[in-house]
Design an enzyme around this catalytic site. Sequence first.
Site, PDB file in Angstrom:
ATOM      1  N   TRP A   1       0.664  -1.359   0.066  1.00 48.20           N
ATOM      2  CA  TRP A   1       0.500   0.009   0.175  1.00 48.20           C
ATOM      3  C   TRP A   1       0.735   1.356   0.138  1.00 48.20           C
ATOM      4  CZ3 TRP A   1       1.841   2.542   4.032  1.00 48.20           C
ATOM      5  CH2 TRP A   1       2.502   1.395   5.360  1.00 48.20           C
TER       6      TRP A   1
ATOM      7  N   LYS B   1      -3.979  -7.754  -7.368  1.00 49.18           N
ATOM      8  CA  LYS B   1      -3.903  -7.545  -6.526  1.00 49.18           C
ATOM      9  C   LYS B   1      -3.164  -6.778  -5.744  1.00 49.18           C
ATOM     10  CE  LYS B   1      -4.624  -9.101  -2.593  1.00 49.18           C
ATOM     11  NZ  LYS B   1      -4.594  -7.527  -1.259  1.00 49.18           N
TER      12      LYS B   1
ATOM     13  N   SER C   1       5.887  -7.508   2.179  1.00 44.82           N
ATOM     14  CA  SER C   1       7.031  -8.239   3.619  1.00 44.82           C
ATOM     15  C   SER C   1       7.549  -8.720   3.732  1.00 44.82           C
ATOM     16  CB  SER C   1       6.194  -8.208   4.758  1.00 44.82           C
ATOM     17  OG  SER C   1       5.095  -9.375   4.389  1.00 44.82           O
TER      18      SER C   1
ATOM     19  N   TYR D   1       3.822 -21.189  -1.840  1.00 45.97           N
ATOM     20  CA  TYR D   1       2.579 -21.523  -2.508  1.00 45.97           C
ATOM     21  C   TYR D   1       2.596 -22.072  -4.014  1.00 45.97           C
ATOM     22  CZ  TYR D   1       0.065 -17.539  -0.037  1.00 45.97           C
ATOM     23  OH  TYR D   1      -0.276 -16.829   1.108  1.00 45.97           O
TER      24      TYR D   1
ATOM     25  N   GLU E   1      10.557  -8.592  -4.046  1.00 41.85           N
ATOM     26  CA  GLU E   1      10.737  -7.254  -3.881  1.00 41.85           C
ATOM     27  C   GLU E   1      10.380  -7.254  -2.297  1.00 41.85           C
ATOM     28  OE1 GLU E   1      12.225  -5.099  -5.490  1.00 41.85           O
ATOM     29  OE2 GLU E   1      12.318  -5.779  -7.804  1.00 41.85           O
TER      30      GLU E   1
ATOM     31  N   CYS F   1      10.138   1.014   1.607  1.00 42.66           N
ATOM     32  CA  CYS F   1      11.259   0.008   2.101  1.00 42.66           C
ATOM     33  C   CYS F   1      12.884   0.573   2.003  1.00 42.66           C
ATOM     34  CB  CYS F   1      10.981  -1.065  -0.291  1.00 42.66           C
ATOM     35  SG  CYS F   1      10.845  -0.479  -1.112  1.00 42.66           S
TER      36      CYS F   1
ATOM     37  N   GLU G   1      12.618  -3.950  10.411  1.00 43.41           N
ATOM     38  CA  GLU G   1      12.036  -2.583   9.932  1.00 43.41           C
ATOM     39  C   GLU G   1      10.757  -2.460  10.539  1.00 43.41           C
ATOM     40  OE1 GLU G   1       9.508  -3.747   5.899  1.00 43.41           O
ATOM     41  OE2 GLU G   1      10.292  -2.208   4.943  1.00 43.41           O
TER      42      GLU G   1
HETATM   43  P1  NAD Z   1       2.116  -6.938   3.028  1.00 41.79           P
HETATM   44  O1  NAD Z   1       3.224  -8.002   2.459  1.00 41.79           O
HETATM   45  O2  NAD Z   1       1.734  -7.654   4.356  1.00 41.79           O
HETATM   46  O3  NAD Z   1       1.480  -6.852   1.722  1.00 41.79           O
HETATM   47  C1  NAD Z   1       1.977  -6.889   0.010  1.00 41.79           C
HETATM   48  C2  NAD Z   1       0.896  -7.796  -0.385  1.00 41.79           C
HETATM   49  O4  NAD Z   1       0.604  -8.705  -0.001  1.00 41.79           O
HETATM   50  C3  NAD Z   1      -1.179  -6.857  -0.199  1.00 41.79           C
HETATM   51  O5  NAD Z   1      -1.418  -7.538  -1.207  1.00 41.79           O
HETATM   52  C4  NAD Z   1      -1.059  -8.123   0.457  1.00 41.79           C
HETATM   53  O6  NAD Z   1      -2.636  -8.504   0.563  1.00 41.79           O
HETATM   54  C5  NAD Z   1      -1.139  -9.557   0.292  1.00 41.79           C
HETATM   55  N1  NAD Z   1      -0.702 -10.285   1.566  1.00 41.79           N
HETATM   56  C6  NAD Z   1      -0.697  -9.823   2.825  1.00 41.79           C
HETATM   57  N2  NAD Z   1      -1.090 -11.436   3.530  1.00 41.79           N
HETATM   58  C7  NAD Z   1      -0.685 -12.394   2.440  1.00 41.79           C
HETATM   59  C8  NAD Z   1      -1.002 -13.667   2.114  1.00 41.79           C
HETATM   60  N3  NAD Z   1      -1.268 -14.355   3.555  1.00 41.79           N
HETATM   61  N4  NAD Z   1      -1.441 -14.600   1.378  1.00 41.79           N
HETATM   62  C9  NAD Z   1      -1.188 -13.912   0.075  1.00 41.79           C
HETATM   63  N5  NAD Z   1      -1.232 -12.913  -0.296  1.00 41.79           N
HETATM   64  C10 NAD Z   1      -0.638 -11.765   1.502  1.00 41.79           C
HETATM   65  O7  NAD Z   1       3.192  -5.538   3.298  1.00 41.79           O
HETATM   66  P2  NAD Z   1       2.450  -4.373   3.009  1.00 41.79           P
HETATM   67  O8  NAD Z   1       1.955  -3.803   4.898  1.00 41.79           O
HETATM   68  O9  NAD Z   1       1.305  -4.076   2.002  1.00 41.79           O
HETATM   69  O10 NAD Z   1       3.380  -3.503   2.583  1.00 41.79           O
HETATM   70  C11 NAD Z   1       5.101  -3.811   3.571  1.00 41.79           C
HETATM   71  C12 NAD Z   1       6.010  -3.632   3.523  1.00 41.79           C
HETATM   72  O11 NAD Z   1       6.325  -3.951   1.637  1.00 41.79           O
HETATM   73  C13 NAD Z   1       7.131  -3.731   4.125  1.00 41.79           C
HETATM   74  O12 NAD Z   1       7.429  -4.591   4.292  1.00 41.79           O
HETATM   75  C14 NAD Z   1       8.116  -2.967   2.703  1.00 41.79           C
HETATM   76  O13 NAD Z   1       9.514  -3.110   3.296  1.00 41.79           O
HETATM   77  C15 NAD Z   1       7.560  -3.725   1.519  1.00 41.79           C
HETATM   78  N6  NAD Z   1       8.316  -2.951  -0.199  1.00 41.79           N
HETATM   79  C16 NAD Z   1       9.385  -3.114  -0.078  1.00 41.79           C
HETATM   80  C17 NAD Z   1       9.240  -3.016  -1.474  1.00 41.79           C
HETATM   81  C18 NAD Z   1      10.405  -3.370  -1.967  1.00 41.79           C
HETATM   82  O14 NAD Z   1      10.118  -2.742  -3.646  1.00 41.79           O
HETATM   83  N7  NAD Z   1      11.444  -3.721  -1.936  1.00 41.79           N
HETATM   84  C19 NAD Z   1       8.626  -1.327  -1.473  1.00 41.79           C
HETATM   85  C20 NAD Z   1       7.861  -1.327  -1.310  1.00 41.79           C
HETATM   86  C21 NAD Z   1       6.963  -2.127  -0.166  1.00 41.79           C
END
Ligand code: NAD
Length: 504
Positions: free
Chosen positions: A174, A198, A252, A262, A274, A309, A407
């Site tokens: 997000w 998604k 994350s 999966y 990423e 990130c 983080e």
């Molecule tokens: P998140 O991992 O909770 O969610 C990311 C996506 O995965 C969302 O669309 C979420 O709905 C989906 N998701 C969550 N649980 C899931 C599951 N059990 N099965 C399948 N899909 C699932 O991350 P967040 O809180 O939305 O974003 C923050 C994280 O994103 C931080 O760790 C940040 O560092 C990382 N991030 C990384 C980069 C990069 O380029 N390296 C860029 C931006 C954010």
Amino acid sequence: MGADLTALLRRRHDDWLRAAENVTPEGRMFVDGGYRDAASGATFESRTPRDGSVVALVARGGEQDVDAAVRAARRAFEDGRWRGLSPRERKEVLLRWAGRIREHTEELALLETLDVGKPITESVRVDVASAAFCIQWYAEALDKHYDEVAPSGPGALVTVTREPLGVVGAVVPWNYPLIIASWKIAPALAAGNSVVLKPAEQSSLSALLLARLAVEAGLPDGVFNVVPGTGQEAGQALGRHGDVDKIAFTGSGQVGKLFLRYAGESNGKQVQLEAGGKSPQLVLADSANLDAAAEAIAWGICYNAGQTCNAGSRLLADRAIKEDLLGRVVDVIHGFTVGDPLDPATTMGPIVDQAQLDRVLSYVDIARRDGAEVTGGDRLDPGSGGYFLRPAVLDRVPHGSRAVQEEIFGPVLAVAEFAGIEEGLALANQTAYGLAASVWTSELTVAHRVARELRAGTVWVNTFDATDVFAPFGGVKASGSGRDKSLHAIDEYTALKTTWIDLS
Ligand code: NAD
């Protein structure tokens, strides 16, 4: 053609408040060229971190919806309605799409600010503009990409061509909904794939508008689909779908590992991750411009309320300059205006939701318990219903503290000092992450040597967070694999095909 950016950037708070009242977000999912409700009819509330109020009801996609989207994407791929076009024809469509995005800057920026809490001027100048430019860049690149002829000798002609993978599932977080989605969608579509996106639960709205604009620009139905929903339901269904060829994930590390599982438990699809970071800003004793460093360090941790990130969440400063530098960093941070993201005067908006605010506050407590000297880190204006936080500086926090190693994803800067370059480098590399790092020094040879030794996907020298679509972005170690952006990203969405023609 595009929106009048100058006029948008001249707007006042009242203008944006009025515009926000008039915006009517589309919350239905976008499958096979049109909007539709989830098969179950279920929805969830999309709330704004400005004040916690509901902005829209969003379709809660489930397994059946993901399957419908993947089938539409597969049909579009197999009949060649997109991949079968000439590169020049695909380019024209993507360029028109970039143009439509620019024309809708006001609406897209509002959706991004309402969903995520980004200051509106940044949504206009950075998020919408970067997403449009990213699509334009891959459009312009796609008809200039040549394949290869292998050095086979006279008895054969051996070509090595790039072929699209098929159906790509893009799962995004997000914090930069439009930008990160475009980093995946643009190269995937440029290469001829179909995509099912998604978006994160907190930020589905801009992606849903993006999809309509794509079809208006001429992208054939089914080529780009958006299924909002929870990670557990829609995210997992996409990750486990047997007819998805690749998952491009940003989020994350914990959820990234689930996608690997999966894939292993379904069709062995490719997975590109990423994940997060804990990026060090390493300031050496010979750093000539401490004011510039302080400015970059403060912005590096507070931009997007630290929900980035590659946020520079660890300041490592040589003992000789640490106190001087830290004083300057704190002065810059004190100059930030935390407040309503619809107010153009705001430089730092709220944290995205209550859960994330609680998480950030819990790390400030951990640091305090571990003996850190904490300034800031308190909630601001709770009566507004918004999730506003004063940036926190954690000085002298032990290196083993979870506040240093994990983080946090908020405006929280952990500070430590070191004596000499070797100790600084060792501290910089001592976390599980390897997304980005910076080094501040006046010595060219030191800069090169330290840049080589830093274990990170991106190293900045005497700057932080400088970025453009031509520069690959991604991590090493727990920060992931694969790269977004640049021409290399096209390789992420293609497979090499060898064709051996016997000429003997
Ligand atoms: P998140 O991992 O909770 O969610 C990311 C996506 O995965 C969302 O669309 C979420 O709905 C989906 N998701 C969550 N649980 C899931 C599951 N059990 N099965 C399948 N899909 C699932 O991350 P967040 O809180 O939305 O974003 C923050 C994280 O994103 C931080 O760790 C940040 O560092 C990382 N991030 C990384 C980069 C990069 O380029 N390296 C860029 C931006 C954010």
